[in-house]
Design an enzyme around this catalytic site. Structure first.
Site, PDB file in Angstrom:
ATOM      1  N   ASP A  96       0.862  -1.176   0.000  1.00 12.91           N
ATOM      2  CA  ASP A  96       0.000   0.000   0.000  1.00 12.91           C
ATOM      3  C   ASP A  96       0.907   1.237   0.000  1.00 12.91           C
ATOM      4  O   ASP A  96       2.131   1.145   0.132  1.00 12.91           O
ATOM      5  CB  ASP A  96      -0.961  -0.021   1.202  1.00 12.91           C
TER       6      ASP A  96
HETATM    7  C1  BGC Z   1      -5.048   3.278   0.154  1.00 11.02           C
HETATM    8  C2  BGC Z   1      -5.236   2.206  -0.889  1.00 11.02           C
HETATM    9  C3  BGC Z   1      -5.107   2.803  -2.271  1.00 11.02           C
HETATM   10  C4  BGC Z   1      -3.774   3.511  -2.377  1.00 11.02           C
HETATM   11  C5  BGC Z   1      -3.530   4.121  -3.742  1.00 11.02           C
HETATM   12  C6  BGC Z   1      -3.812   4.127  -0.078  1.00 11.02           C
HETATM   13  O1  BGC Z   1      -3.778   5.226   0.763  1.00 11.02           O
HETATM   14  O2  BGC Z   1      -4.972   2.663   1.434  1.00 11.02           O
HETATM   15  O3  BGC Z   1      -6.479   1.591  -0.716  1.00 11.02           O
HETATM   16  O4  BGC Z   1      -5.255   1.803  -3.229  1.00 11.02           O
HETATM   17  O5  BGC Z   1      -3.724   4.550  -1.421  1.00 11.02           O
HETATM   18  O6  BGC Z   1      -4.343   5.201  -3.958  1.00 11.02           O
END
Ligand code: BGC
Length: 702
Positions: free
Chosen positions: A287
Site C-alpha cells: 500500500d
Molecule cells: C489506500 C489504498 C489505495 C492507495 C492508492 C492508499 O492510501 O490505502 O487503498 O489503493 O492509497 O491510492
C-alpha cells in the site's frame, strides 16, 4: 493526437505479421520464455525500477497528497495514473516503449473502486444487493471505461471484513461476513479481469488490504490490529483465498501491524500463506508508502532495512516511496539481499505485463469521451444496481410506495446534493453526472410542496460522502442533532415521515426510529442515485436489499455482528445494564413491498455424500418482488467454538405475485459444514448441524 494514434496503429499492424527474433518481443513465444529472456537482458537498475511504482498526475486523494507529478524514469514499472486522457496514457507508453533500452511498457493503475466515470453504488451497498452477477456487471463496465483511458490495473476489490462502522473504510468493502465477501470478491475479480486479461476492456484486479486492516481498533485507521490465528483463518482469510482462487492478478499488502508484525513485512502472510498455502502466482504491491512505514511501525531502523524486510517478505512492488529504487542496489551489492529475490519479484511483475498483452499492444485506441463514458446502457446498469442496493429498514403501515400525486416535501441536507450521491473513492466520477434525490423525485411526483402543506415529509439525512473512506474515522455513529430534530419535528407536526439515508456506514438510528414511518437506506448510490431512489418511492422498483452489515442500536454496542462465537453465560447474563444487546437492524434485515412466506425446510441426501436443503418461498402479496434467501449453518458442538451462525449460501430470485419458488442449498459437508482450525486445517466432526433460513434467520441472542 489522432494522427499520432494512427501512426502508432500502423506500426503495430506492421509488427503483428512478423515474429521477432528477440524472444521476449515474440508474441507467439510462451509467456515464461519471454519473461526469462527479458529478465536475462535486464540490468539491476532496470529490474529495480520494474519493482517500483510512482504516480503520474495530480492525486486527489486527500490522504496521499503529493504535487502534480510528471517526472519519473521512463523505465518505471508502474504508475498510478491520475489522468483520464487516453492520449497522455499513450504518451507515457510511447516514452517507455520507444525511449528506453528494452522498451518495457508501464503498468498504469488506479483506484477504480465502484466505477470509473459511471459511478455505481459503493461496495457496501452492492453487498446489500445479494446479487453477485450485478457486482460482476458493475466491475466489468468500470473496467471497460478505465481501459479506454489507458489503465490496465485497479486497486480493487477491497475485501477487508469490517465490523466497526466507526472505521471510515467500511464503505469500501462488502460488510461483516466472510462468505458473502468471498462471493462478491469472486464476482468483482471476474468482472474486472473477464475471461482473459489479454482481452480488450479487461484490467487486473488487486485484492486489498491484505490482511486484517478492517479489524481496526476503536474504528481508527492505520492502527495495529490483533486477531487470533483462529479468527484470521475463519474470518479474515477466506475472502483473500477466494480471490486467489478466482485468479486475481495482484494483492496489496496493508498498512496495519498484525499481531505484532506489520503485514507489509510478514513473510508468513505474504509468502507462506498467500503463495505456499493458496498458490497465488501474481504479484504483491505494497500500500501507499507501506514499505517506509515499517520504520514508523518499529521494525526497521532505516529505509534500507525497511526495503530488505519488505522485499524478503514478499512485497514485489514498492508503492510510491522510492525505497526500493534508492536502497536495493546497495543492499544487493553488500550481500544483504540476494539478487535472486529481486529477480523473483520482477519475474512476477513482467509475467503480468505479458499476460495483459501490454508488450504486444501497449497503446489504447484514442476515442472521444462521449463514446467511452456514461453510455446509456452503463447508466441503465447503474440505475438497476442502485435499485437493488437500497435497504428498506422500516415501512410502518406500508406507507411506501407513495402514490405520485401525494403532497410531498423533500427536505434535509441531502435532498438536492448531487455532490453526495457518488460516495467516496469515485475515480473520475463527477457530481455533475449524478442525479440528486430531488431531481429524481421531480420526474415522478407532481405535488412537491413546502413542509407545512405536505402530507408526507421526505427527510434526506445521513453523512456527506467525505465522512467515510480512508482516514475518516468517527468516535460515534450518531446522526447530527439537527438532522434528528428534523425527523422528530416533522413527525410532531403531524406529518407522515419517510427518512432517506445517504451515508457510507451503519448509523445509530434508535433515536429517530420511533418518529419515522419509513426508513430507506440509500447509501451512496452513484450516478443514477436520484432516479433509482424515486423508483423505490413510487413503487416502480420493489426494494430487495438486505443488510450485509449489522446496524447497532447505539455506538456503545460496537463491535456487533451476527456471526460471533457463543458466550459462556447465556440467558440474561452478559448483557448491558442500560440498553438492549440486540442491534437495531440485524444482518440480513430488509423489507419488501411484497410479503414472502417460507415453508419448512426439507433435507435429503443426494449423490456424492451431499445433501439438499430446500425451502419454498411464496409471494403472497399482489406485488412482484425479489427475495434473497440466506442459508446459515450452526455447529453447536465442536472442538473449536464456532460462530453461532455462519452464512454458507445465498440466492436471490424474482417471485411474481401469488407465485412460489423453490430455493435449494446443496450442502457439501466438507465445504459447508466443516470449520477450519487455527492452523488452517479443516475440522468436520460428527454430530448435529443446524441449517436455517428465513426472513429473520440471522436473528439470535447477541
Ligand atoms: C489506500 C489504498 C489505495 C492507495 C492508492 C492508499 O492510501 O490505502 O487503498 O489503493 O492509497 O491510492
Amino acid at each position: 493526437m489522432k494522427k499520432e494514434f494512427l501512426l502508432l496503429s500502423a506500426a503495430l499492424l506492421l509488427c503483428a505479421g512478423c515474429s521477432s527474433s528477440i524472444t521476449y518481443k515474440d508474441a507467439s513465444a510462451p509467456v515464461e520464455k519471454r519473461v526469462e529472456d527479458l529478465l536475462s537482458r535486464m540490468t539491476r537498475e532496470e529490474k529495480i525500477l520494474q519493482a517500483s511504482q510512482y504516480i503520474c498526475g495530480e492525486n486527489d486523494n486527500v490522504n496521499n497528497i503529493i504535487d502534480n507529478q510528471t517526472d519519473y524514469p521512463a523505465e518505471i514499472g508502474s504508475l498510478i495514473y491520475f489522468g483520464q486522457s487516453v492520449e497522455y496514457a499513450n504518451h507515457i507508453q510511447k516514452n517507455a516503449v520507444e525511449n528506453t533500452r528494452l522498451g518495457i511498457p508501464v503498468l498504469l493503475g488506479f483506484d477504480v473502486i465502484h466505477g470509473y466515470r459511471t459511478i455505481f453504488p459503493i461496495p457496501l451497498a452492492q453487498g446489500c444487493s445479494w446479487n453477485p452477477e450485478m457486482v460482476r456487471q458493475c466491475c466489468s463496465i468500470a473496467a471497460t471505461e478505465a481501459y479506454s483511458s489507458g489503465l490496465r490495473w485497479t486497486f480493487s476489490p477491497m475485501i477487508d471484513i469490517a465490523r466497526d462502522p466507526r472505521w471510515g473504510r467500511v464503505m469500501e468493502g462488502y460488510g461483516e461476513d466472510p462468505y458473502a465477501t468471498s462471493v462478491f470478491c469472486r464476482a468483482a475479480v471476474e468482472g474486472y479481469q473477464g475471461g482473459s486479461l489479454a482481452d480488450e476492456g479487461t484490467i487486473a484486479a488487486c485484492l486489498k488490504h491484505y490482511v486484517g486492516y478492517g479489524a481496526s481498533e476503536a474504528g481508527r485507521d492505520y492502527v495495529p490490529t490483533d486477531i487470533s490465528d483462529q479468527t484470521l483463518r475463519d474470518t479474515y482469510f477466506p475472502p483473500y483465498k477466494a480471490g486467489v482462487e478466482a485468479g486475481a492478478a495482484t494483492v496489496m499488502s496493508s498498512f496495519n501491524t498484525l499481531n505484532g508484525t506489520p503485514t507489509s513485512g510478514s513473510r508468513w502472510l505474504l509468502t507462506d500463506v498467500l503463495r505456499g498455502e493458496w498458490g497465488f502466482d501474481g504479484f504483491v504491491v505494497s500500500d501507499w508508502e507501506a514499505v517506509m512505514q515499517l520504520i514508523y511501525q518499529g521494525v526497521a531502523k532505516d529505509k534500507a532495512e525497511a526495503g530488505k524486510i519488505a522485499l524478503e517478505a514478499g512485497v514485489d512492488m514498492d508503492m510510491v516511496d522510492w525505497i526500493y529504487r534508492d536502497n536495493l542496489d546497495s543492499l544487493i551489492r553488500s550481500n544483504a539481499v540476494k539478487e535472486k529475490t529481486l529477480d523473483e519479484a520482477v519475474r512476477r511483475i513482467l509475467t503480468l505485463k505479458f499476460r495483459l498483452g501490454l508488450f504486444d499492444k501497449p497503446y489504447t485506441e484514442e476515442r472521444p469521451e462521449a463514446e467511452r463514458f456514461l453510455l446509456p446502457e452503463y447508466r441503465e446498469t447503474a440505475r438497476a444496481a442502485a435499485g437493488e442496493s437500497m435497504v428498506l429498514l422500516k415501512n410502518e403501515g406500508g406507507i411506501l410506495p407513495l402514490s405520485c400525486d401525494t403532497r410531498v416535501a423533500v427536505v434535509g441536507p441531502f435532498a438536492d446534493s448531487p455532490e453526495n450521491m457518488n460516495g467516496n473513492w469515485t475515480a473520475k466520477g463527477r457530481s455533475s453526472d449524478a442525479v440528486s434525490i430531488l431531481s429524481g423525485v421531480r420526474k415522478e411526483f407532481s405535488n412537491i410542496v413546502k413542509t407545512r402543506r405536505a402530507e408526507v415529509v421526505i427527510c434526506c439525512i445521513g453523512q456527506p460522502q467525505g465522512a467515510t473512506g480512508e482516514n475518516c474515522s468517527y468516535s460515534t455513529i450518531d446522526l447530527p442533532e439537527d438532522q434528528e430534530k428534523l425527523v422528530i419535528d416533522s413527525k410532531k407536526a403531524g406529518k407522515k415521515v419517510v427518512v432517506l439515508l445517504t451515508n457510507g456506514r451503519p448509523l445509530a438510528l434508535s433515536r429517530i426510529e420511533p418518529y419515522a414511518d419509513a426508513i430507506l437506506e440509500t447509501w451512496h448510490l452513484g450516478s443514477e442515485a436520484g432516479n433509482a431512489i424515486c423508483d423505490v418511492l413510487c413503487g416502480k422498483t420493489n426494494p430487495s436489499g438486505k443488510l450485509c452489515i449489522t446496524f447497532p442500536y447505539t455506538s456503545g454496542q460496537i463491535p456487533i455482528y451476527y456471526n460471533r462465537r457463543p458466550r459462556s453465560r447465556n440467558y440474561d447474563m452478559g448483557v448491558y445494564q442500560d440498553i438492549t444487546i440486540d442491534p437495531l437492524y440485524e444482518f440480513g434485515h430488509g423489507l419488501s413491498y411484497s410479503s414472502f412466506n417460507y415453508s419448512e425446510i426439507s433435507l435429503a441426501p443426494v449423490e456424492g455424500g451431499k445433501f439438499e436443503a430446500k425451502v419454498t418461498v411464496t409471494n403472497d402479496s399482489k406485488v412482484d418482488g425479489s427475495e434473497a434467501v440466506l442459508w446459515f449453518v450452526s455447529d453447536p458442538v465442536c472442538r473449536i467454538s464456532r460462530p453461532v451462525k455462519e452464512l454458507k449460501f445465498f440466492e436471490k430470485k424474482m417471485i411474481p405475485a401469488g407465485e412460489s419458488r423453490e430455493f435449494v442449498f446443496e450442502i457439501d459437508p466438507s465445504v459447508d459444514l466443516a470449520g477450519i482450525d487455527a492452523a488452517g486445517k479443516p475440522v468436520l466432526e460428527k454430530g448435529d448441524f443446524i441449517i436455517s433460513c428465513g426472513p429473520r434467520s440471522a436473528t439470535l441472542s447477541y
